[in-house]
Design a protein around this motif. Structure first.
Motif, PDB file in Angstrom:
ATOM      1  N   PRO A 222       0.805  -1.223   0.000  1.00  0.00           N
ATOM      2  CA  PRO A 222       0.000   0.000   0.000  1.00  0.00           C
ATOM      3  C   PRO A 222       0.839   1.274   0.000  1.00  0.00           C
ATOM      4  CG  PRO A 222      -0.896  -1.549   1.551  1.00  0.00           C
ATOM      5  CD  PRO A 222       0.386  -2.132   1.068  1.00  0.00           C
ATOM      6  N   MET A 226       0.665   4.081  -2.760  1.00  0.00           N
ATOM      7  CA  MET A 226       0.299   5.465  -2.491  1.00  0.00           C
ATOM      8  C   MET A 226       1.387   6.439  -2.946  1.00  0.00           C
ATOM      9  SD  MET A 226      -2.709   5.415  -1.598  1.00  0.00           S
ATOM     10  CE  MET A 226      -2.901   7.177  -1.354  1.00  0.00           C
ATOM     11  N   PRO A 321      -9.827   4.039  27.328  1.00  0.00           N
ATOM     12  CA  PRO A 321      -9.547   4.291  25.918  1.00  0.00           C
ATOM     13  C   PRO A 321      -9.560   5.786  25.609  1.00  0.00           C
ATOM     14  CG  PRO A 321     -11.061   2.474  26.127  1.00  0.00           C
ATOM     15  CD  PRO A 321     -10.830   2.982  27.512  1.00  0.00           C
ATOM     16  N   PHE A 323     -10.228   7.577  23.125  1.00  0.00           N
ATOM     17  CA  PHE A 323     -11.284   8.278  22.398  1.00  0.00           C
ATOM     18  C   PHE A 323     -12.379   8.740  23.347  1.00  0.00           C
ATOM     19  CE2 PHE A 323     -13.678   4.403  22.580  1.00  0.00           C
ATOM     20  CZ  PHE A 323     -14.992   4.775  22.414  1.00  0.00           C
ATOM     21  N   LEU A 327     -12.848  12.707  23.625  1.00  0.00           N
ATOM     22  CA  LEU A 327     -14.134  13.220  23.156  1.00  0.00           C
ATOM     23  C   LEU A 327     -14.883  13.912  24.280  1.00  0.00           C
ATOM     24  CD1 LEU A 327     -15.546  10.449  20.803  1.00  0.00           C
ATOM     25  CD2 LEU A 327     -14.885  12.752  20.201  1.00  0.00           C
ATOM     26  N   ASN A 433       2.669  13.059  14.168  1.00  0.00           N
ATOM     27  CA  ASN A 433       1.592  12.287  13.544  1.00  0.00           C
ATOM     28  C   ASN A 433       0.505  11.915  14.544  1.00  0.00           C
ATOM     29  OD1 ASN A 433       2.777  12.306  11.044  1.00  0.00           O
ATOM     30  ND2 ASN A 433       3.979  10.470  11.462  1.00  0.00           N
ATOM     31  N   PHE A 435      -2.628  11.860  15.434  1.00  0.00           N
ATOM     32  CA  PHE A 435      -3.936  12.123  14.844  1.00  0.00           C
ATOM     33  C   PHE A 435      -5.016  12.250  15.903  1.00  0.00           C
ATOM     34  CE2 PHE A 435      -7.933  10.791  13.037  1.00  0.00           C
ATOM     35  CZ  PHE A 435      -7.995  11.504  11.864  1.00  0.00           C
ATOM     36  N   ILE A 464      -1.039  15.424   9.411  1.00  0.00           N
ATOM     37  CA  ILE A 464      -1.694  14.125   9.333  1.00  0.00           C
ATOM     38  C   ILE A 464      -3.210  14.264   9.298  1.00  0.00           C
ATOM     39  CG2 ILE A 464      -1.766  13.667  11.816  1.00  0.00           C
ATOM     40  CD1 ILE A 464      -0.660  11.056   9.409  1.00  0.00           C
ATOM     41  N   LEU A 467      -4.104  15.473   5.879  1.00  0.00           N
ATOM     42  CA  LEU A 467      -4.059  14.338   4.957  1.00  0.00           C
ATOM     43  C   LEU A 467      -5.388  13.582   5.009  1.00  0.00           C
ATOM     44  CD1 LEU A 467      -0.983  11.983   4.974  1.00  0.00           C
ATOM     45  CD2 LEU A 467      -3.216  11.134   4.437  1.00  0.00           C
ATOM     46  N   PHE A 468      -5.880  13.386   6.230  1.00  0.00           N
ATOM     47  CA  PHE A 468      -7.158  12.688   6.400  1.00  0.00           C
ATOM     48  C   PHE A 468      -8.282  13.468   5.728  1.00  0.00           C
ATOM     49  CE2 PHE A 468     -10.957  11.783   9.012  1.00  0.00           C
ATOM     50  CZ  PHE A 468     -11.049  10.428   8.774  1.00  0.00           C
TER      51      PHE A 468
ATOM     52  N   PRO B 140       3.474   7.942   7.273  1.00  0.00           N
ATOM     53  CA  PRO B 140       2.193   8.028   7.976  1.00  0.00           C
ATOM     54  C   PRO B 140       1.284   6.891   7.537  1.00  0.00           C
ATOM     55  CG  PRO B 140       2.419   9.818   6.387  1.00  0.00           C
ATOM     56  CD  PRO B 140       3.732   9.109   6.426  1.00  0.00           C
ATOM     57  N   MET B 142      -1.709   6.433   7.819  1.00  0.00           N
ATOM     58  CA  MET B 142      -3.013   6.824   7.311  1.00  0.00           C
ATOM     59  C   MET B 142      -3.071   6.822   5.789  1.00  0.00           C
ATOM     60  SD  MET B 142      -5.033   9.917   8.815  1.00  0.00           S
ATOM     61  CE  MET B 142      -4.641   9.159  10.351  1.00  0.00           C
ATOM     62  N   LEU B 143      -1.911   7.004   5.195  1.00  0.00           N
ATOM     63  CA  LEU B 143      -1.820   7.057   3.748  1.00  0.00           C
ATOM     64  C   LEU B 143      -2.357   5.780   3.105  1.00  0.00           C
ATOM     65  CD1 LEU B 143      -0.638   9.250   2.030  1.00  0.00           C
ATOM     66  CD2 LEU B 143       1.509   8.043   2.001  1.00  0.00           C
ATOM     67  N   THR B 144      -2.164   4.660   3.803  1.00  0.00           N
ATOM     68  CA  THR B 144      -2.520   3.381   3.191  1.00  0.00           C
ATOM     69  C   THR B 144      -4.004   3.063   3.315  1.00  0.00           C
ATOM     70  OG1 THR B 144      -2.075   2.202   5.220  1.00  0.00           O
ATOM     71  CG2 THR B 144      -0.250   2.449   3.691  1.00  0.00           C
ATOM     72  N   MET B 145      -4.703   3.874   4.099  1.00  0.00           N
ATOM     73  CA  MET B 145      -6.112   3.613   4.349  1.00  0.00           C
ATOM     74  C   MET B 145      -6.921   3.482   3.064  1.00  0.00           C
ATOM     75  SD  MET B 145      -7.628   5.825   7.390  1.00  0.00           S
ATOM     76  CE  MET B 145      -8.132   7.069   6.270  1.00  0.00           C
ATOM     77  N   LEU B 146      -6.654   4.401   2.174  1.00  0.00           N
ATOM     78  CA  LEU B 146      -7.417   4.484   0.938  1.00  0.00           C
ATOM     79  C   LEU B 146      -7.360   3.178   0.155  1.00  0.00           C
ATOM     80  CD1 LEU B 146      -8.829   6.439  -1.004  1.00  0.00           C
ATOM     81  CD2 LEU B 146      -6.580   6.945  -1.913  1.00  0.00           C
ATOM     82  N   TRP B 231     -10.212  -1.062  21.150  1.00  0.00           N
ATOM     83  CA  TRP B 231     -11.253  -0.260  21.790  1.00  0.00           C
ATOM     84  C   TRP B 231     -11.064   1.207  21.472  1.00  0.00           C
ATOM     85  CZ3 TRP B 231     -15.193  -2.785  24.037  1.00  0.00           C
ATOM     86  CH2 TRP B 231     -14.989  -4.117  24.354  1.00  0.00           C
ATOM     87  N   GLY B 232      -9.855   1.583  21.162  1.00  0.00           N
ATOM     88  CA  GLY B 232      -9.616   3.000  20.917  1.00  0.00           C
ATOM     89  C   GLY B 232      -9.420   3.329  19.459  1.00  0.00           C
ATOM     90  N   PHE B 234      -9.849   4.460  15.966  1.00  0.00           N
ATOM     91  CA  PHE B 234     -10.938   5.273  15.445  1.00  0.00           C
ATOM     92  C   PHE B 234     -10.860   5.474  13.935  1.00  0.00           C
ATOM     93  CE2 PHE B 234     -12.353   9.426  14.149  1.00  0.00           C
ATOM     94  CZ  PHE B 234     -13.701   9.274  14.369  1.00  0.00           C
ATOM     95  N   VAL B 235      -9.761   6.024  13.466  1.00  0.00           N
ATOM     96  CA  VAL B 235      -9.689   6.482  12.080  1.00  0.00           C
ATOM     97  C   VAL B 235      -9.958   5.364  11.093  1.00  0.00           C
ATOM     98  CG1 VAL B 235      -8.360   7.960  10.600  1.00  0.00           C
ATOM     99  CG2 VAL B 235      -7.653   7.621  12.950  1.00  0.00           C
ATOM    100  N   TYR B 239     -13.213   4.509   8.627  1.00  0.00           N
ATOM    101  CA  TYR B 239     -13.089   4.493   7.174  1.00  0.00           C
ATOM    102  C   TYR B 239     -13.616   3.187   6.590  1.00  0.00           C
ATOM    103  CZ  TYR B 239     -10.977   6.382   2.942  1.00  0.00           C
ATOM    104  OH  TYR B 239     -10.768   6.924   1.698  1.00  0.00           O
ATOM    105  N   VAL B 250     -16.887   0.426  18.868  1.00  0.00           N
ATOM    106  CA  VAL B 250     -17.462   1.375  19.819  1.00  0.00           C
ATOM    107  C   VAL B 250     -16.977   2.799  19.567  1.00  0.00           C
ATOM    108  CG1 VAL B 250     -18.165  -0.050  21.759  1.00  0.00           C
ATOM    109  CG2 VAL B 250     -15.772   0.527  21.470  1.00  0.00           C
ATOM    110  N   ALA B 251     -15.708   2.932  19.240  1.00  0.00           N
ATOM    111  CA  ALA B 251     -15.165   4.285  19.077  1.00  0.00           C
ATOM    112  C   ALA B 251     -15.871   5.008  17.934  1.00  0.00           C
ATOM    113  CB  ALA B 251     -13.661   4.220  18.820  1.00  0.00           C
ATOM    114  N   ASN B 255     -18.563   8.010  18.521  1.00  0.00           N
ATOM    115  CA  ASN B 255     -18.179   9.291  17.934  1.00  0.00           C
ATOM    116  C   ASN B 255     -19.261   9.815  16.987  1.00  0.00           C
ATOM    117  OD1 ASN B 255     -16.198  11.419  17.396  1.00  0.00           O
ATOM    118  ND2 ASN B 255     -16.202  10.549  15.346  1.00  0.00           N
TER     119      ASN B 255
END
Lengths: 513, 303
Positions: A222, A226, A321, A323, A327, A433, A435, A464, A467-468, B140, B142-146, B231-232, B234-235, B239, B250-251, B255
């Motif tokens: 990946p 990318m 956790p 989040f 939050l 990074n 996030f 970062i 980027l998202f 990063p 996150m780049l590979t998420m797509l 559990w944590g 998220f991103v 996606y 859950v996250a 959210n």
């Protein structure tokens, strides 16, 4: 700047010593960079001479080898089978058959499309069809090429080809070695030996096979993919399926880095976000670091009771956790949240503060809340290290009449810095990074109106999170996201290299064992 | 008063002074620690308070939105009841639990394999491999998420079916996080391995019979962190789930209750959900805290 020897250095005043050290650090940077470039150059040269030597070896093996070896050039594993190593031979042969089959059926197609990324766009065509009253013309959607798939499977096929070449080379090497062994009159390893070595001499291969395959398929590929996307025009409009995307050279980098590209100011956004990212990483790392050490020292102070209780309370933020805590904290500080409510009830403020509304305040808030998140980790780490500092160091210090501050600055801090140097580095790059903290607290906001049109860049956005946003927002710019990713990598890599070159601590891992 | 007595008194005085100053500094430390503890606990107390809010406003509606006062005017467990009956929360909980369970088994095995190998074996490409992994880590993720999303959707592992997809990706990339365990393995003397090897043990036996028992803290640390991470997360989960409730963890789910359209109806239930997630995870963590601390201080720093 002039170099001075040890004796002259000692004669300098304290301030001059500091200036000297400071300057010599920066004076050394060009030399180090030069060394780095030399190192890279050497690696490249080594790589190509390696390939050259390999080619040479392939040729000489062919010339000097017997007929079994020569046939192995065409049929992989033939030599192995002919010499009795059936298991190895069959595996080689099987791999070759699978490879050829794959290349003929699908791989060749993807490879051939890779340079253009597809030529036939999805379009509507008038097709003559047999209707109820004879032939009629009907509009029909004809699916065209899918650039995304072409790129994806093209990359996959490329990896496969490389793997094949590597295996083919290994196959030749094996023949050469087998010939040499047979010449000395020793027997070759049997299939059973091979299998047994998998839990013994080659145990590392068994252990690494699965994890490395996973990393290759789900991380390396990946990332490679990318990186390639950065050189295309893949975005919301050119999504590959409905509209093809194409190779676009360095246009993405130009758009991101040139200062006078008209229209949307991505370069301005990049500059601003990079600056904030570095500021954030600096504060997030060092505030946590020093406050964490400070808290650890307080808890470990002689005569303080309930040490375990204090620690447990702090560790709670690690246990829950992130989040949830992030939050919820973000909600607590909302304009009509409970923090404002409490402050107004107590009469401290008369009007609700918009914690996330003003750029500066929001930036300070994320750093403060990050301290709340980060101190417990540092407290744990620092506690462990502080206990390892030999007590007699402090003892002799005290006898010499050193004050508490002296003890801290001359013993504790240098010791901590020495041990945690690598940790500081990784936590700095980790914070660049980071996030979660930014995204869950502010979502990048408040929006930076000066940079409108760049996917809602906000004042607390890190590279970062930007980027998202570039990949998920309403107007996705995948190639720009990819460019940002590559630039992040470059920045992080430079910082890492520079720090590693000046860091005094652990360079040689063998020292520890 | 004789001279000696005077001297003794002076020493005493000095000593007392030291004691007093120490007492003063200890008091300051206590005050700081107490203030810190309050700051650290406030959010958690607040979220619990909010989750038990069961009051109706003047118009007779149940208050489910964010309010600016701390104490509920009426207490009750309505939020918890409705959380489990009216929403997809149980599904999210189950999803996350399944992921966490698989993770803590498979990821632990993979991480330990990597860490042990890279700590103990000196094979030819070891240095290159470690450097390569370090460079990979600088990208990063996150780049590979797509692309991972596209690959998984080709395998029909996104949206409602996100759970196996998430597991696959987590497991596949878990080898990257070997540093901490490797640091720990490095501290186990190599002489032990060599002695066993001399006695005729295979590499596998060395790992199984000697290293693993000694590495118990780091094994538990790995299991614990592997269990807690999902559990944590998220991103990536967001996606992959692609706004399909059945595929969320859950996250992501909780959210989604905080966006503009939902927060009015779901805020108190968000708090209840947060408590439901935080309590078991933090209890588990507290029980195994000792090992976590050992892992962090032993392996993490040296890396």
């Amino acid at each position: 700047m002039k170099k001075i020897d040890g004796l002259e250095y000692l004669k300098l005043s304290k301030w001059n010593k500091f200036v000297y050290r400071f300057l010599s650090f920066f004076a050394a940077i060009p030399g180090k960079l030069l060394n780095l470039c030399k190192g890279i150059g050497k690696a490249v040269v080594k790589f190509f001479t390696g390939i050259g030597r390999s080619l040479q070896d392939i040729v000489t093996t062919f010339v000097h080898g017997d007929w079994k070896t020569k046939l192995s050039y065409l049929f992989m594993g033939f030599g192995n089978i002919a010499r009795g190593q059936v298991l190895r031979g069959i595996l080689f042969l099987l791999f070759e058959i699978v490879f050829i089959f794959y290349m003929i059926t699908t791989g060749g197609y993807w490879l051939s499309k890779l340079p253009s990324l597809g030529t036939v766009e999805t379009h509507t065509e008038m097709v003559k069809e047999q209707g109820r009253f004879g032939m009629v013309e009907v509009a029909k959607t004809v699916p065209g090429d899918d650039s995304f798939k072409i790129l994806l499977y093209g990359v996959l096929t490329l990896f496969f080809v490389v793997a094949f070449i590597y295996t083919w080379r290994a196959n030749i090497k094996q023949n050469k070695i087998a010939e040499q062994i047979l010449k000395t009159g020793k027997p070759l390893k049997s299939g059973r030996d091979d299998l047994r070595s998998l839990v013994d001499d080659n145990f590392h291969r068994t252990l690494l096979a699965l994890p490395l395959t996973g990393i290759l398929v789900f991380t390396v590929m990946p990332i490679f993919f990318m990186i390639l996307v950065a050189f295309t025009n893949y975005d919301f409009e050119h999504d590959g399926l409905n509209h093809l995307f194409h190779w676009n050279g360095l246009a993405g980098f130009k758009e991101m880095l040139s200062w006078n590209s008209g229209g949307v100011k991505y370069s301005a956004a990049f500059g601003e976000i990079l600056t904030w990212t570095l500021i954030w990483a600096f504060f997030a790392t060092f505030t946590n670091y020093f406050l964490g050490i400070f808290v650890a020292m307080m808890i470990n102070k002689k005569g303080i009771k309930f040490k375990k209780l204090w620690r447990t309370v702090l560790v709670l933020t690690i246990a829950i956790p992130q989040f949830i805590s992030l939050l919820f904290v973000s909600q607590m500080f909302a304009k009509n949240g409970i923090v404002n409510g409490a402050l107004m009830d107590l009469g401290i403020i008369s009007e609700a503060i918009d914690w996330w509304g003003s750029p500066t305040l929001a930036r300070i808030m994320v750093i403060i809340i990050n301290i709340w998140i980060g101190i417990p980790y540092l407290m744990l780490i620092a506690t462990g290290i502080l206990m390892n500092i030999p007590a007699d160091l402090y003892e002799s210090c005290r006898i010499d009449g050193a004050s508490g501050w002296k003890q801290f600055s001359k013993i504790t801090l240098p010791y901590m810095l020495f041990i945690t140097g690598p940790y500081l580095l990784t936590s700095f790059t980790g914070n660049m990074n980071n996030f979660n903290v930014i995204y869950l607290l502010t979502g990048g906001g408040p929006t930076n109106t000066a940079l409108s049109g760049t996917s809602d860049v906000g004042h607390t956005d890190l590279l970062i999170t930007w980027l998202f946003k570039l990949t998920t927002g309403s107007n996705q710019k995948y190639y720009l996201a990819s460019v940002v990713g590559i630039l992040v990598f470059i920045v992080v890599a430079i910082i890492t290299l520079v720090v590693y070159n000046v860091l005094p601590s652990v360079k040689n891992e063998e020292d520890f064992q | 008063m004789s001279k000696e007595q005077k001297e003794a008194q002076a020493v005493m005085k000095q000593h007392m002074g030291l004691k007093a100053s120490q007492r003063l500094s200890n008091t300051i430390v206590y005050i700081i620690l107490i203030i810190m503890s309050i700051i650290w606990l406030v959010p958690f107390v607040a979220i619990v308070l909010q989750s038990f809010r069961n009051e109706t406003n003047a118009a007779g509606e149940l208050v489910t939105w964010r309010v600016s006062y701390w104490l509920p005017k009426k207490w009750g467990i309505e939020n918890y009841r409705s959380l489990f009956v009216d929403t997809s929360f149980p599904r999210w909980y189950l999803n996350t639990f399944i992921i966490a369970l698989v993770q803590c088994v498979v990821q632990t095995i993979i991480v330990l394999c990597m860490a042990y190998t890279l700590s103990r074996f000196r094979f030819k490409s070891r240095g290159k491999l470690m450097r390569f992994m370090m460079i990979l880590g600088l990208f990063p993720g996150m780049l590979t998420m797509l692309i991972l999303y596209r690959v998984l959707s080709d395998l029909n592992m996104t949206g409602e079916h996100a759970v196996p997809g998430l597991i696959l990706v987590y497991v596949a990339s878990s080898g990257m996080g070997y540093y901490v365990s490797k640091g720990f393995f490095d501290t186990i003397p190599k002489a032990l391995d060599e002695a066993a090897r001399v006695d005729g043990a295979t590499r596998f036996q060395v790992l199984y019979k000697i290293i693993l028992p000694l590495a118990k803290p780091i094994v538990i640390y790995t299991i614990l962190t592997a269990f807690m991470a999902p559990w944590g997360d998220f991103v990536f989960a967001a996606y992959i789930a692609h706004a399909k409730e059945a595929g969320m963890n859950v996250a992501v789910g909780l959210n989604s209750w905080l966006d503009k359209d939902h927060i009015v109806k779901y805020y108190t239930r968000f708090c209840a959900g947060g408590v439901m997630v935080a309590v078991p995870v933090s209890i588990l963590f507290m029980c195994l805290q000792k090992y976590y601390v050992e892992g962090v201080t032993g392996g993490a720093v040296k890396g």
